[in-house]
Scaffold this motif. Structure first.
Motif, PDB file in Angstrom:
ATOM      1  N   ARG A  80      -3.187 -53.888   7.198  1.00 24.14           N
ATOM      2  CA  ARG A  80      -3.568 -53.865   6.048  1.00 24.14           C
ATOM      3  C   ARG A  80      -3.083 -55.163   5.262  1.00 24.14           C
ATOM      4  O   ARG A  80      -3.532 -55.376   4.165  1.00 24.14           O
ATOM      5  N   ASP A  81      -2.142 -56.016   6.215  1.00 26.11           N
ATOM      6  CA  ASP A  81      -1.939 -57.153   5.610  1.00 26.11           C
ATOM      7  C   ASP A  81      -1.230 -57.971   6.857  1.00 26.11           C
ATOM      8  O   ASP A  81      -1.080 -57.291   7.747  1.00 26.11           O
ATOM      9  N   ILE A  82      -0.853 -59.175   6.301  1.00 28.71           N
ATOM     10  CA  ILE A  82       0.157 -59.961   7.152  1.00 28.71           C
ATOM     11  C   ILE A  82       1.688 -60.112   6.446  1.00 28.71           C
ATOM     12  O   ILE A  82       1.719 -60.373   5.208  1.00 28.71           O
ATOM     13  N   ASP A  83       2.291 -59.563   7.130  1.00 32.25           N
ATOM     14  CA  ASP A  83       3.987 -59.666   6.784  1.00 32.25           C
ATOM     15  C   ASP A  83       4.493 -60.988   7.399  1.00 32.25           C
ATOM     16  O   ASP A  83       4.427 -61.453   8.371  1.00 32.25           O
ATOM     17  N   GLY A  84       5.464 -61.379   6.536  1.00 26.20           N
ATOM     18  CA  GLY A  84       6.247 -62.798   7.126  1.00 26.20           C
ATOM     19  C   GLY A  84       7.425 -63.168   6.267  1.00 26.20           C
ATOM     20  O   GLY A  84       7.561 -62.239   5.244  1.00 26.20           O
ATOM     21  N   TYR A  85       8.052 -64.040   6.722  1.00 28.50           N
ATOM     22  CA  TYR A  85       8.905 -64.502   5.827  1.00 28.50           C
ATOM     23  C   TYR A  85       9.162 -66.202   6.067  1.00 28.50           C
ATOM     24  O   TYR A  85       8.728 -66.916   6.845  1.00 28.50           O
ATOM     25  N   PHE A  86       9.856 -66.843   5.074  1.00 25.68           N
ATOM     26  CA  PHE A  86      10.108 -68.360   4.883  1.00 25.68           C
ATOM     27  C   PHE A  86      11.524 -68.426   4.792  1.00 25.68           C
ATOM     28  O   PHE A  86      12.136 -67.599   4.141  1.00 25.68           O
ATOM     29  N   ILE A  87      12.213 -69.468   5.269  1.00 30.84           N
ATOM     30  CA  ILE A  87      13.764 -69.560   5.260  1.00 30.84           C
ATOM     31  C   ILE A  87      14.034 -70.514   3.893  1.00 30.84           C
ATOM     32  O   ILE A  87      13.297 -71.466   3.566  1.00 30.84           O
ATOM     33  N   VAL A  88      15.066 -69.833   3.145  1.00 32.96           N
ATOM     34  CA  VAL A  88      15.436 -70.658   1.973  1.00 32.96           C
ATOM     35  C   VAL A  88      16.958 -70.833   2.385  1.00 32.96           C
ATOM     36  O   VAL A  88      17.841 -70.004   2.609  1.00 32.96           O
ATOM     37  N   ARG A 111      -3.001 -69.849  -9.378  1.00 37.05           N
ATOM     38  CA  ARG A 111      -3.666 -69.320 -10.655  1.00 37.05           C
ATOM     39  C   ARG A 111      -3.248 -67.895 -10.715  1.00 37.05           C
ATOM     40  O   ARG A 111      -3.370 -67.418 -12.039  1.00 37.05           O
ATOM     41  N   HIS A 112      -3.019 -67.288  -9.873  1.00 40.17           N
ATOM     42  CA  HIS A 112      -2.628 -65.732 -10.038  1.00 40.17           C
ATOM     43  C   HIS A 112      -1.031 -65.433 -10.348  1.00 40.17           C
ATOM     44  O   HIS A 112      -0.766 -64.501 -10.491  1.00 40.17           O
ATOM     45  N   ARG A 113      -0.368 -66.572 -10.091  1.00 43.77           N
ATOM     46  CA  ARG A 113       1.109 -66.556 -10.434  1.00 43.77           C
ATOM     47  C   ARG A 113       1.604 -65.299  -9.541  1.00 43.77           C
ATOM     48  O   ARG A 113       2.441 -64.406 -10.179  1.00 43.77           O
ATOM     49  N   VAL A 114       1.653 -65.446  -8.291  1.00 41.90           N
ATOM     50  CA  VAL A 114       1.890 -64.228  -7.408  1.00 41.90           C
ATOM     51  C   VAL A 114       3.222 -64.268  -6.871  1.00 41.90           C
ATOM     52  O   VAL A 114       3.977 -63.156  -6.384  1.00 41.90           O
ATOM     53  N   TRP A 115       3.921 -65.302  -7.286  1.00 35.87           N
ATOM     54  CA  TRP A 115       5.283 -65.649  -6.510  1.00 35.87           C
ATOM     55  C   TRP A 115       6.348 -64.963  -7.283  1.00 35.87           C
ATOM     56  O   TRP A 115       7.103 -65.423  -8.172  1.00 35.87           O
ATOM     57  N   THR A 116       6.552 -63.616  -6.871  1.00 36.23           N
ATOM     58  CA  THR A 116       7.874 -62.998  -7.404  1.00 36.23           C
ATOM     59  C   THR A 116       8.149 -61.801  -6.428  1.00 36.23           C
ATOM     60  O   THR A 116       6.947 -61.657  -5.696  1.00 36.23           O
ATOM     61  N   TRP A 117       9.135 -61.261  -6.213  1.00 35.16           N
ATOM     62  CA  TRP A 117       9.313 -60.208  -5.564  1.00 35.16           C
ATOM     63  C   TRP A 117       9.759 -58.994  -5.934  1.00 35.16           C
ATOM     64  O   TRP A 117      10.456 -58.101  -5.373  1.00 35.16           O
ATOM     65  N   GLU A 118       9.434 -58.971  -7.149  1.00 34.72           N
ATOM     66  CA  GLU A 118       9.463 -57.715  -7.934  1.00 34.72           C
ATOM     67  C   GLU A 118       8.423 -56.702  -7.421  1.00 34.72           C
ATOM     68  O   GLU A 118       7.233 -56.917  -7.818  1.00 34.72           O
ATOM     69  N   PHE A 119       8.534 -55.628  -7.084  1.00 32.37           N
ATOM     70  CA  PHE A 119       7.680 -54.805  -6.516  1.00 32.37           C
ATOM     71  C   PHE A 119       6.983 -53.952  -7.919  1.00 32.37           C
ATOM     72  O   PHE A 119       8.056 -53.535  -8.628  1.00 32.37           O
ATOM     73  N   GLY A 120       5.910 -54.037  -8.096  1.00 30.19           N
ATOM     74  CA  GLY A 120       5.337 -53.573  -9.269  1.00 30.19           C
ATOM     75  C   GLY A 120       4.281 -52.477  -9.310  1.00 30.19           C
ATOM     76  O   GLY A 120       4.403 -51.227  -8.740  1.00 30.19           O
ATOM     77  N   TRP A 133       0.650 -59.257  -2.605  1.00 28.17           N
ATOM     78  CA  TRP A 133      -0.127 -58.227  -1.777  1.00 28.17           C
ATOM     79  C   TRP A 133      -1.219 -57.848  -2.290  1.00 28.17           C
ATOM     80  O   TRP A 133      -2.358 -57.702  -1.569  1.00 28.17           O
ATOM     81  N   HIS A 134      -1.013 -57.644  -3.767  1.00 32.90           N
ATOM     82  CA  HIS A 134      -2.421 -56.976  -4.453  1.00 32.90           C
ATOM     83  C   HIS A 134      -3.499 -58.186  -4.305  1.00 32.90           C
ATOM     84  O   HIS A 134      -4.723 -57.843  -4.336  1.00 32.90           O
ATOM     85  N   LEU A 140       4.808 -62.430   1.890  1.00 30.08           N
ATOM     86  CA  LEU A 140       5.648 -63.676   2.298  1.00 30.08           C
ATOM     87  C   LEU A 140       7.009 -63.355   1.642  1.00 30.08           C
ATOM     88  O   LEU A 140       7.355 -63.488   0.430  1.00 30.08           O
ATOM     89  N   PHE A 141       8.344 -62.924   2.391  1.00 33.05           N
ATOM     90  CA  PHE A 141       9.421 -62.931   1.678  1.00 33.05           C
ATOM     91  C   PHE A 141      10.393 -64.159   1.950  1.00 33.05           C
ATOM     92  O   PHE A 141      10.292 -64.638   3.177  1.00 33.05           O
ATOM     93  N   PRO A 142      11.258 -64.243   0.912  1.00 32.05           N
ATOM     94  CA  PRO A 142      12.459 -65.528   1.290  1.00 32.05           C
ATOM     95  C   PRO A 142      13.362 -64.763   2.233  1.00 32.05           C
ATOM     96  O   PRO A 142      14.293 -63.739   1.688  1.00 32.05           O
ATOM     97  N   LEU A 143      13.787 -65.561   3.241  1.00 31.03           N
ATOM     98  CA  LEU A 143      14.918 -65.071   4.168  1.00 31.03           C
ATOM     99  C   LEU A 143      16.009 -65.896   3.886  1.00 31.03           C
ATOM    100  O   LEU A 143      15.865 -67.352   3.935  1.00 31.03           O
ATOM    101  N   THR A 144      16.995 -65.689   2.798  1.00 29.24           N
ATOM    102  CA  THR A 144      18.264 -66.521   2.434  1.00 29.24           C
ATOM    103  C   THR A 144      19.282 -66.759   3.541  1.00 29.24           C
ATOM    104  O   THR A 144      19.474 -65.666   4.191  1.00 29.24           O
ATOM    105  N   LEU A 145      19.363 -67.880   4.091  1.00 29.18           N
ATOM    106  CA  LEU A 145      20.338 -67.891   5.146  1.00 29.18           C
ATOM    107  C   LEU A 145      21.674 -68.627   4.758  1.00 29.18           C
ATOM    108  O   LEU A 145      21.585 -69.552   3.932  1.00 29.18           O
ATOM    109  N   PRO A 146      22.718 -68.050   4.787  1.00 28.04           N
ATOM    110  CA  PRO A 146      23.191 -67.001   5.681  1.00 28.04           C
ATOM    111  C   PRO A 146      22.799 -65.670   5.237  1.00 28.04           C
ATOM    112  O   PRO A 146      22.367 -65.481   4.018  1.00 28.04           O
ATOM    113  N   ALA A 147      22.169 -64.840   5.825  1.00 30.37           N
ATOM    114  CA  ALA A 147      21.221 -64.046   5.552  1.00 30.37           C
ATOM    115  C   ALA A 147      21.874 -62.891   4.808  1.00 30.37           C
ATOM    116  O   ALA A 147      22.849 -62.299   5.041  1.00 30.37           O
ATOM    117  N   MET A 148      20.975 -62.508   3.585  1.00 30.41           N
ATOM    118  CA  MET A 148      21.399 -61.035   2.692  1.00 30.41           C
ATOM    119  C   MET A 148      20.566 -60.156   3.418  1.00 30.41           C
ATOM    120  O   MET A 148      19.509 -60.326   4.153  1.00 30.41           O
TER     121      MET A 148
END
Lengths: 186, 152
Positions: A80-88, A111-120, A133-134, A140-148
């Motif tokens: 359905r998609d590609i899942d991943g993360y990037f390190i912050v 231009r679609h301003r997709v960068w938010t992690w609020e599931f809507g 995703w839409h 692509l989710f932010p992995l905050t280190l030290p990890a939350m």
């Protein structure tokens, strides 16, 4: 090390690939012989979409980007998609990430301003997804280190970051490799 | 999407643990001096996944009660078949037996949401599950005659 699937059909090991290498890889072209419904065209489309977002992350100096998920499984012929993360690495109070300035810098690039992690909005299954995703079928989710905690506890409820959660299949919790996207071949 | 009773039981464990982890993280971030807005932003992905898991649990309970939920587009037919199997109380293995195929085939098809399925196969699987499917079409830009007739 060439990409291979293990005996469970999971990507074996972690690999560093450029976007162009990923487009030409096992995960897009498929193995030989190809599974009957392997959707190489769709998988390539996903990687093309991923490329758009990865370049945006590079523009804001995020270079530790990892992808996989069901895209890295042999039996998911049409993921359905590609899942991943990037390190912050800096998310302390007042930081660009914590204050939202980081998201805004990214949204100026998309231009679609997709960068938010609020599931809507919900998808065809009725499940809530993030705007990314839409628009792109990429997560692509932010992995905050030290990890939350990432909100995906392990099979026994143990705390996980995205780096752990995406390295195990959803069903059966089988180990699964990931691809680190790099700008150029090292 | 939760697809079996064992996945459901595991999801319950994970959901409870997730809620506890979020509360603990929220408290930790507060002591570290994050503002409420900053806490919301840092925890947004985790809260989102927690919400999704809670909804998946609720969705599975609905299916087990026989409520298939709204599936509107032809593209949803694969998800409808999966939901109907669950609502009918069938395991993947039981459905495979009714279809005369290996369990791994059902598992694989469901993993891909029955992508590329033919109308014949939909009919076969629906029959095996005891699912009735009806199609409704409407020309784009035209009023829905069914709704129009119902309201007149």
């Amino acid at each position: 090390m060439p990409l291979t699937f293990d005996a469970h059909g999971m990507l074996h090991g972690d690999h560093e690939l450029t976007i162009d290498q990923l487009k030409d890889s096992l995960l897009v072209r498929g193995p030989t012989p190809s599974p009957p419904n392997w959707d190489a065209a769709w998988r390539l489309k996903l990687v093309n979409n991923l490329e758009i977002l990865v370049k945006q992350l590079w523009s804001v100096k995020i270079h530790e980007i990892f992808v996989g998920g069901s895209f890295a499984e042999l039996l998911c012929e049409h993921p359905r998609d590609i899942d991943g993360y990037f390190i912050v690495r800096d998310y302390k109070p007042g930081s660009d990430y914590a204050t939202g300035r980081f998201e805004e810098r990214l949204n100026k690039l998309d231009r679609h301003r997709v960068w938010t992690w609020e599931f809507g909005r919900r998808d065809e299954r009725g499940e809530k997804q993030i705007p990314m995703w839409h628009q792109y079928h990429i997560n692509l989710f932010p992995l905050t280190l030290p990890a939350m905690p990432c909100g995906i506890p392990g099979p026994k409820g143990e705390l996980q970051g995205f780096d752990q959660a995406f390295r195990r299949s959803r069903r059966g919790w089988k180990p699964r490799g990931m691809i680190q996207i790099v700008e150029s071949v090292r | 999407m939760i697809r079996s009773d064992s996945e459901y039981r595991e999801a319950l464990v994970r959901a409870e643990a997730g809620r506890a982890q979020l509360l603990a993280s929220e408290a930790e971030l507060r002591t570290m001096g994050y503002s409420p807005g900053e806490i919301a932003r840092v925890l947004a992905p985790a809260r989102g996944f927690q919400l999704k898991l809670d909804e998946e649990i609720a969705g599975y309970k609905c299916l087990k009660r026989g409520d298939l939920g709204p599936y509107r587009d032809i593209e949803d037919v694969g998800v409808l078949l999966i939901a109907a199997r669950i609502a009918a109380g069938l395991t993947g293995r039981e459905l495979a037996k009714r279809l005369g195929c290996h369990e791994s085939q059902v598992s694989r098809d469901e993993r891909n949401d029955y992508h590329g399925i033919t109308a014949d196969r939909v009919r076969q699987i629906a029959a095996a599950i005891g699912l009735e499917i009806r199609l409704h079409g409407r020309l784009v830009g035209r009023a829905d005659p069914v709704s129009a007739n119902a309201s007149s």
